[in-house]
Design a protein around this motif. Structure first.
Motif, PDB file in Angstrom:
ATOM      1  N   ALA A 148      -4.006  10.130  -0.238  1.00 47.65           N
ATOM      2  CA  ALA A 148      -4.304   9.302  -1.405  1.00 47.65           C
ATOM      3  C   ALA A 148      -3.476   8.027  -1.279  1.00 47.65           C
ATOM      4  N   ARG A 149      -4.033   6.921  -1.720  1.00 43.99           N
ATOM      5  CA  ARG A 149      -3.306   5.665  -1.584  1.00 43.99           C
ATOM      6  C   ARG A 149      -3.581   4.749  -2.767  1.00 43.99           C
ATOM      7  N   ALA A 150      -2.692   3.828  -2.966  1.00 43.60           N
ATOM      8  CA  ALA A 150      -2.837   2.828  -4.014  1.00 43.60           C
ATOM      9  C   ALA A 150      -2.330   1.498  -3.492  1.00 43.60           C
ATOM     10  N   GLU A 181       0.878  -1.173   0.000  1.00 42.50           N
ATOM     11  CA  GLU A 181       0.000   0.000   0.000  1.00 42.50           C
ATOM     12  C   GLU A 181       0.917   1.224   0.000  1.00 42.50           C
ATOM     13  N   VAL A 219      -2.798  13.473  -4.243  1.00 38.51           N
ATOM     14  CA  VAL A 219      -3.326  12.790  -5.421  1.00 38.51           C
ATOM     15  C   VAL A 219      -2.377  12.969  -6.603  1.00 38.51           C
ATOM     16  N   LEU A 230      -5.723  -0.708  -7.122  1.00 37.92           N
ATOM     17  CA  LEU A 230      -6.674   0.157  -6.419  1.00 37.92           C
ATOM     18  C   LEU A 230      -6.039   1.524  -6.228  1.00 37.92           C
ATOM     19  N   ILE A 231      -6.810   2.573  -6.506  1.00 37.10           N
ATOM     20  CA  ILE A 231      -6.394   3.952  -6.223  1.00 37.10           C
ATOM     21  C   ILE A 231      -7.573   4.652  -5.574  1.00 37.10           C
ATOM     22  N   GLU A 232      -7.312   5.350  -4.490  1.00 39.33           N
ATOM     23  CA  GLU A 232      -8.383   6.118  -3.859  1.00 39.33           C
ATOM     24  C   GLU A 232      -7.787   7.300  -3.091  1.00 39.33           C
ATOM     25  N   GLY A 233      -8.629   8.322  -2.881  1.00 43.08           N
ATOM     26  CA  GLY A 233      -8.168   9.499  -2.144  1.00 43.08           C
ATOM     27  C   GLY A 233      -8.994  10.711  -2.485  1.00 43.08           C
ATOM     28  N   SER A 254     -11.634  14.133  -1.306  1.00 43.71           N
ATOM     29  CA  SER A 254     -12.996  14.240  -0.767  1.00 43.71           C
ATOM     30  C   SER A 254     -13.948  14.995  -1.684  1.00 43.71           C
TER      31      SER A 254
END
Length: 413
Positions: A275-277, A209, A229, A261-264, A266
């Protein structure tokens, strides 16, 4: 020279197999698999209706414990959550199948038999087929007249944590931490249905991660603040430009990288605070795995530097956390377990090939324990989806294959 040694080993394995098949108790158990097809199908559907997503296998473990004890096995649940059953004294040959599934049925009706006779539902093949094989062997083992005295015992393990971030938790505990694991001399892993393959090469993987953090802010009034991001996207781009050398024609080990997976963030008008992947790195070579991990670390560090150089205030920070590690390894072609399995395939008319995969076998192979991963019989597909399916036709052939291989190992391994 090696060719003739292999031929001699195959001939010896064939002789051992011929002697086994002449035994009335062995023939009785082989016939049991064909006679009890309907019961095996019913128990297969029943076990798949007990949800067992990774890390939440407890209900299925309790179900397995009850069924193994009912069949006459000395069974218990170990500290990792694996269901362990033994017959005879150590040293042992182990038969294992993982309990956990990527997806779990939301209700019992999701596991069903369609009008064309196919079983359908999450986990019905991976690893419903393997678990049904484990139970079928457990019942056949205790059926009928006594088997001959063997120098090794049989150990059954319905183990936890094979899928995804389970990171082979159950098999690690069995092979590395449990007292009984030290008595295991060989392992047959049953994973899925297909009998056309023998997994002898363990595909290594390391999973991470990657997280970037920063102060965040408004997209207009705080413009210039380091953006997690932006930094993450840059890191992903840099890493995925790494030369992987997946073409094996030049002798390089096959490898692969994936950002799954990528997310972050608001909102569209907000500078993200984080932000994380999640990154998956695979290779047939442990050395190449290490090189690709180094490439990931370099990409993340470079992305952080570039973002902070561009920022007028509020810097970003980066962190890489390892969330999974599976060692690469390989079973020698001269291994007795492979010679026995090939002799059984020749006897049953099964055409099989050696392959590379990531399974529970990774752990024992990396420890030097002779191990193969094979299917439980029948046919299946759609693994890790809601459309997963299984067809039981020909299952008894796969079960006979498993039993005969185990008996050869217990008698001669």
């Amino acid at each position: 020279m090696l060719h003739w040694q292999s031929m001699a080993a195959n001939a010896t394995a064939g002789e051992h197999l011929g002697q086994l098949i002449e035994d009335a108790a062995v023939r009785e158990r082989l016939q049991w698999f064909t006679r009890e097809k309907q019961w095996i199908n019913e128990i297969h559907l029943e076990l798949c209706r007990v949800p067992a997503p990774t890390f939440l296998e407890q209900d299925r473990a309790a179900w397995f414990l009850a069924h193994l004890r009912e069949a006459g096995w000395n069974a218990s649940i170990d500290r990792a959550g694996n269901v362990i059953a033994t017959s005879g004294d150590g040293p042992y040959v182990a038969l294992t199948a993982h309990m956990d599934t990527v997806l779990a049925p939301k209700n019992r009706d999701e596991i069903a038999v369609t009008s064309d006779g196919a079983f359908r539902g999450p986990g019905i093949s991976d690893n419903g087929a393997g678990l049904a094989a484990l139970l079928a062997v457990a019942h056949a083992w205790k059926f009928g007249q006594a088997l001959p005295e063997f120098p090794r015992g049989l150990l059954l393990a319905a183990n936890v944590g094979e899928e995804g971030e389970g990171n082979l938790l159950g098999m690690r505990h069995l092979c590395k931490q449990s007292a009984i694991g030290k008595k295991i001399e060989a392992i047959v892993v049953v994973d899925g249905a297909d009998t056309s393959h023998i997994t002898t090469r363990a595909l290594g993987s390391r999973r991470f991660e990657v997280a970037f953090t920063g102060p965040g802010g408004h997209s207009w009034s705080d413009y210039g603040v380091g953006n997690p991001v932006h930094a993450l996207c840059r890191a992903v781009t840099l890493f995925t430009e790494t030369r992987v050398h997946s073409n094996t024609a030049n002798g390089a080990p096959k490898s692969a990288i994936n950002v799954g997976l990528i997310e972050g963030g608001s909102g569209v008008n907000a500078i993200a605070q984080s932000a994380r992947a999640k990154v998956d790195i695979r290779s047939e070579s442990n050395r190449r795995l290490d090189e690709l991990v180094e490439a990931l670390e370099t990409a993340v560090e470079r992305a952080k530097e570039v973002e902070n150089q561009r920022a007028t205030s509020g810097k970003v920070a980066a962190k890489i956390k390892e969330i999974g590690s599976r060692p690469a390894a390989e079973l020698p072609e001269s291994a007795a377990i492979l010679q026995f399995l090939r002799a059984v395939d020749a006897h049953l008319g099964i055409r099989s090939h050696l392959d590379t995969s990531s399974t529970d076998a990774n752990i024992p192979l990396s420890l030097g324990i002779p191990t193969v991963a094979i299917g439980g019989g029948g046919a299946g597909g759609g693994a890790h989806t809601t459309q997963e399916w299984y067809r039981p036709e020909g299952r008894d052939l796969g079960l006979k294959r498993i039993l005969l291989t185990l008996l050869l190992l217990i008698r001669n391994g």
